[in-house]
Design a protein around this motif. Structure first.
Motif, PDB file in Angstrom:
ATOM      1  N   SER A 274       0.815  -1.217   0.000  1.00 54.84           N
ATOM      2  CA  SER A 274       0.000   0.000   0.000  1.00 54.84           C
ATOM      3  C   SER A 274       0.848   1.266   0.000  1.00 54.84           C
ATOM      4  O   SER A 274       0.358   2.345  -0.318  1.00 54.84           O
ATOM      5  CB  SER A 274      -0.930   0.005   1.221  1.00 54.84           C
ATOM      6  OG  SER A 274      -0.185  -0.046   2.427  1.00 54.84           O
ATOM      7  N   GLU A 275       2.137   1.136   0.339  1.00 53.06           N
ATOM      8  CA  GLU A 275       3.049   2.279   0.360  1.00 53.06           C
ATOM      9  C   GLU A 275       4.009   2.264  -0.827  1.00 53.06           C
ATOM     10  O   GLU A 275       5.022   2.950  -0.810  1.00 53.06           O
ATOM     11  CB  GLU A 275       3.854   2.285   1.660  1.00 53.06           C
ATOM     12  CG  GLU A 275       2.995   2.328   2.915  1.00 53.06           C
ATOM     13  CD  GLU A 275       3.816   2.235   4.176  1.00 53.06           C
ATOM     14  OE1 GLU A 275       5.063   2.236   4.060  1.00 53.06           O
ATOM     15  OE2 GLU A 275       3.236   2.173   5.273  1.00 53.06           O
TER      16      GLU A 275
ATOM     17  N   TYR B 187      -2.548  -5.740  13.240  1.00 52.60           N
ATOM     18  CA  TYR B 187      -2.155  -4.338  13.174  1.00 52.60           C
ATOM     19  C   TYR B 187      -2.413  -3.693  14.530  1.00 52.60           C
ATOM     20  O   TYR B 187      -3.347  -4.067  15.255  1.00 52.60           O
ATOM     21  CB  TYR B 187      -2.933  -3.591  12.083  1.00 52.60           C
ATOM     22  CG  TYR B 187      -2.573  -4.038  10.683  1.00 52.60           C
ATOM     23  CD1 TYR B 187      -1.456  -3.539  10.042  1.00 52.60           C
ATOM     24  CD2 TYR B 187      -3.356  -4.981  10.029  1.00 52.60           C
ATOM     25  CE1 TYR B 187      -1.119  -3.966   8.763  1.00 52.60           C
ATOM     26  CE2 TYR B 187      -3.031  -5.415   8.752  1.00 52.60           C
ATOM     27  CZ  TYR B 187      -1.909  -4.896   8.127  1.00 52.60           C
ATOM     28  OH  TYR B 187      -1.574  -5.325   6.869  1.00 52.60           O
TER      29      TYR B 187
ATOM     30  N   LYS C 105      -2.733   0.109  16.475  1.00 50.56           N
ATOM     31  CA  LYS C 105      -2.901   1.533  16.233  1.00 50.56           C
ATOM     32  C   LYS C 105      -3.703   2.160  17.371  1.00 50.56           C
ATOM     33  O   LYS C 105      -4.525   1.500  18.006  1.00 50.56           O
ATOM     34  CB  LYS C 105      -3.629   1.758  14.893  1.00 50.56           C
ATOM     35  CG  LYS C 105      -3.729   3.222  14.470  1.00 50.56           C
ATOM     36  CD  LYS C 105      -4.372   3.348  13.106  1.00 50.56           C
ATOM     37  CE  LYS C 105      -4.463   4.791  12.675  1.00 50.56           C
ATOM     38  NZ  LYS C 105      -5.114   4.938  11.338  1.00 50.56           N
TER      39      LYS C 105
ATOM     40  N   ASP D 110      -5.456  -5.267   5.632  1.00 46.14           N
ATOM     41  CA  ASP D 110      -4.374  -4.304   5.477  1.00 46.14           C
ATOM     42  C   ASP D 110      -4.656  -3.126   6.398  1.00 46.14           C
ATOM     43  O   ASP D 110      -5.767  -2.973   6.919  1.00 46.14           O
ATOM     44  CB  ASP D 110      -4.262  -3.838   4.020  1.00 46.14           C
ATOM     45  CG  ASP D 110      -2.847  -3.369   3.689  1.00 46.14           C
ATOM     46  OD1 ASP D 110      -2.084  -3.103   4.632  1.00 46.14           O
ATOM     47  OD2 ASP D 110      -2.517  -3.279   2.496  1.00 46.14           O
ATOM     48  N   ASP D 111      -3.635  -2.289   6.599  1.00 46.39           N
ATOM     49  CA  ASP D 111      -3.813  -1.177   7.534  1.00 46.39           C
ATOM     50  C   ASP D 111      -4.719  -0.077   6.992  1.00 46.39           C
ATOM     51  O   ASP D 111      -5.106   0.822   7.747  1.00 46.39           O
ATOM     52  CB  ASP D 111      -2.452  -0.587   7.917  1.00 46.39           C
ATOM     53  CG  ASP D 111      -1.660  -0.149   6.701  1.00 46.39           C
ATOM     54  OD1 ASP D 111      -2.130  -0.377   5.572  1.00 46.39           O
ATOM     55  OD2 ASP D 111      -0.562   0.397   6.875  1.00 46.39           O
ATOM     56  N   ASP D 112      -5.040  -0.123   5.690  1.00 44.34           N
ATOM     57  CA  ASP D 112      -5.930   0.890   5.121  1.00 44.34           C
ATOM     58  C   ASP D 112      -7.284   0.317   4.715  1.00 44.34           C
ATOM     59  O   ASP D 112      -8.056   0.969   4.005  1.00 44.34           O
ATOM     60  CB  ASP D 112      -5.275   1.550   3.906  1.00 44.34           C
ATOM     61  CG  ASP D 112      -4.921   0.553   2.817  1.00 44.34           C
ATOM     62  OD1 ASP D 112      -5.058  -0.668   3.059  1.00 44.34           O
ATOM     63  OD2 ASP D 112      -4.503   0.992   1.727  1.00 44.34           O
ATOM     64  N   THR D 113      -7.600  -0.906   5.159  1.00 44.49           N
ATOM     65  CA  THR D 113      -8.880  -1.525   4.797  1.00 44.49           C
ATOM     66  C   THR D 113      -9.903  -1.478   5.924  1.00 44.49           C
ATOM     67  O   THR D 113     -11.008  -1.989   5.756  1.00 44.49           O
ATOM     68  CB  THR D 113      -8.663  -2.992   4.386  1.00 44.49           C
ATOM     69  OG1 THR D 113      -8.068  -3.716   5.479  1.00 44.49           O
ATOM     70  CG2 THR D 113      -7.745  -3.087   3.172  1.00 44.49           C
TER      71      THR D 113
ATOM     72  N   HIS E 184     -11.525   0.879   9.508  1.00 43.60           N
ATOM     73  CA  HIS E 184     -11.607   2.152  10.219  1.00 43.60           C
ATOM     74  C   HIS E 184     -12.636   2.014  11.335  1.00 43.60           C
ATOM     75  O   HIS E 184     -13.344   1.000  11.445  1.00 43.60           O
ATOM     76  CB  HIS E 184     -11.995   3.283   9.261  1.00 43.60           C
ATOM     77  CG  HIS E 184     -13.351   3.109   8.642  1.00 43.60           C
ATOM     78  ND1 HIS E 184     -13.583   2.307   7.537  1.00 43.60           N
ATOM     79  CD2 HIS E 184     -14.581   3.614   8.986  1.00 43.60           C
ATOM     80  CE1 HIS E 184     -14.860   2.322   7.231  1.00 43.60           C
ATOM     81  NE2 HIS E 184     -15.493   3.117   8.093  1.00 43.60           N
TER      82      HIS E 184
END
Length: 588
Positions: free
Chosen positions: A210-211, A368, A370, A423-426, A428
């Motif tokens: 993703s990065e 993950y 956070k 993933d860390d962006d999938t 919220h």
């Protein structure tokens, strides 16, 4: 010609002086070594007298030198020149400049002596600009000087091109060997090289898709070209490959750590070496030295990220954590011990291996961590229902990990939430909790558990830890068989060395011993393989990987032949569900 000389503004005496200068410049380099050799005794004697008066007036070694056993002045001069060329990068250009000045001086004085009208410019022209003035001389002497000057100019130009070529080659070699500084930040730094490095880089590439792949820097004592060759030949499974930067250096060198921007890395992975001449404690000692160097770096310039280090011996883990003031800086991984425990768990279920592979790798879902400001003050039971496309697993409160805490646990300001997501962006945090339909919930199914029989084929250095892990996981009445070529007496000695008593320390399982070679079909056929629920093939220390594969294939073949020999009725009455779990050191 005589008339031209008389009319010249320069007198005959001036031209003779120039000719004398030319002869002197040519002769002095030839006779200088002889002059220096003749001056040896007098100069060395005066030098020793001064040294005696200043430092060592009664030193016997200086007396020996005065008697004539020391090096000559020419040897000393040559030694100084050698040192100058060794330590000074500007020595070659300076030496070339001195040769150019000397050649111009000789050419100018010779041309002036033989009546040339513009000797200075022609000498400079002949040495380094153009060599076509050879035919411009008015007499034979001038032409001879022009030829010598042109030959000297060719020599100077060749030396200049050689120096420039050496400088370019040295710079290219420096880039190839990885001596330049890594100007990166927020990258992953891997210190050391082993067979685990390339699979780690592959997983990092998947994690950073993703990065755009991210940046991975490798610091090792291996040559940069060798590391890059191994990386290029490895088959990466990630869609986006990370930018891999290799640098050659010592992990114990403070400057080498700064060269790879260790202070700016978001994480540092320290791998244990794989020197076959070193035991596990010595490898842990090398890792310990690296951690001490990183602690010095943290003290002097600071560290942005955390450190993940490999530990070979479980007993050394507390020592690794105690190096830094905060234990959250260093995270240890006892790979050998963890693999043994995973093999025991995988032997209980054929799907356990797939589950662990999915959880521990970055293919599929992974863990993950956070901090979520909007969850501060909420109860854990409410907070876990606010995640979409993720499953909350626990709370990280400083150094304390709280897995599956009480639903009444209140999330504090410094808490971080562990989740399982793709993933860390999938995923919220939603504004309101999810409302569940109780009727859609699957009823809890409790699997019928019973004692099992396992057999371990091979021997590991942490066999005691693996036996204790099996005693922890298995139910009372289970059996664990040890099958390897190691004599039973030696096994008992190994148990006594670590303070392990099977009769007193085991609560749930019964330990049995069998002696034989796992790579021998004859020895395997003597085992009641159909009576075991699972067979675990271990990679013994120093064992060739091919032997593990041979043992696994033989077990499968022997087990299959035994099944074919059973009658259909017996097979129904005696269902066979043996699982073969093998430890393969190489991920490829």
């Amino acid at each position: 010609m005589e008339e031209d000389v008389t009319k010249s503004p320069y007198s005959r005496f001036t031209r003779m002086a120039a000719l004398l200068i030319t002869a002197t410049c040519l002769i002095v380099p030839l006779i200088l070594p002889a002059i220096m050799a003749s001056m040896k005794e007098k100069a060395l004697g005066n030098f020793l007298d001064r040294m005696k008066k200043k430092f060592l007036s009664e030193d016997n070694s200086l007396q020996t030198l005065q008697e004539g056993s020391g090096p000559s002045l020419a040897d000393r001069f040559a030694y100084k020149i050698d040192i100058w060329f060794s330590i000074s990068k500007a020595s070659k250009p300076i030496a070339l400049m001195m040769v150019v000045v000397w050649l111009v001086l000789v050419s100018w004085s010779a041309l002036f002596a033989f009546g040339d009208d513009d000797p200075l410019w022609k000498s400079i022209e002949g040495v380094g600009i153009a060599w076509t003035f050879v035919g411009d001389g008015e007499n034979l002497a001038l032409r001879c000087v022009a030829v010598v000057t042109s030959v000297g100019g060719l020599l100077v130009t060749s030396l200049f091109m050689g120096i420039v070529g050496d400088a370019i080659s040295e710079k290219v070699d420096s880039l190839k060997k990885g001596k330049s500084k890594v100007v990166e930040a927020n990258h992953t730094l891997i210190i050391g090289w082993s067979e685990k490095l390339l699979p780690i880089v592959n997983q990092l590439s998947i994690a950073n898709e993703s990065e755009g792949g991210g940046v991975v820097v490798v610091l090792s004592s291996r040559e940069k070209e060798a590391m890059e060759t191994d990386i290029q030949s490895y088959e990466f499974t990630s869609a986006v490959k990370s930018s891999i930067i290799c640098r050659t250096g010592s992990s114990l060198n403070f400057n080498d750590l700064k060269k790879v921007s260790a202070d700016q890395a978001r994480s540092i992975i320290v791998l244990a070496g794989e020197n076959p001449n070193m035991d596990e404690d010595e490898r842990d000692g090398e890792v310990l030295q690296v951690l001490l160097s990183l602690r010095r770096l943290q003290r002097d310039v600071g560290l942005e990220g955390h450190i993940v280090t490999e530990v070979n011996e479980l007993e050394n883990e507390p020592l690794f954590r105690s190096i830094f003031a905060s234990q959250s800086v260093v995270h240890t991984v006892t790979a050998h011990n963890s693999i043994g425990r995973l093999m025991i768990q995988c032997s209980l279920s054929s799907r356990a291996g797939e589950i662990w592979l999915n959880l521990l790798g970055f293919e599929g879902n992974e863990f993950y961590l956070k901090h979520w400001e909007e969850l501060v003050g909420s109860k854990y039971g409410t907070a876990i229902m606010r995640f979409e496309n993720a499953v909350a697993m626990g709370i990280q409160r400083g150094d304390q990990l709280m897995l599956n805490p009480s639903n009444e646990e209140v999330i504090q300001e410094e808490d971080e939430i562990w989740v399982l997501a793709e993933d860390d962006d999938t995923y919220h945090v939603m504004q309101h909790p999810i409302r569940l339909n109780v009727q859609m919930l699957v009823p809890h199914f409790k699997e019928y558990a019973k004692p099992v029989r396992l057999i371990l084929v091979g021997w590991r250095r942490d066999m005691t830890d693996m036996i204790l892990a099996a005693d922890q996981f298995l139910l009372t009445g289970s059996s664990l068989y040890l099958f390897c070529s190691k004599p039973i007496e030696d096994r008992m000695v190994e148990f006594d060395r670590v303070g392990f008593n099977p009769l007193k320390d085991l609560q749930n399982i019964r330990l049995e011993h069998k002696v034989g070679d796992g790579a021998s079909r004859y020895d395997l056929q003597k085992l009641p393989l159909l009576d075991f629920d699972a067979v675990l093939v271990l990679a013994e220390d120093g064992m060739d990987e091919s032997k593990v594969l041979v043992t696994t294939m033989l077990l499968y073949d022997v087990h299959t032949r035994l099944l074919r020999q059973m009658e259909a009725t017996m097979r129904k009455a005696h269902p066979v569900k043996a699982i073969i779990v093998s430890e393969i050191p190489d991920a490829q």
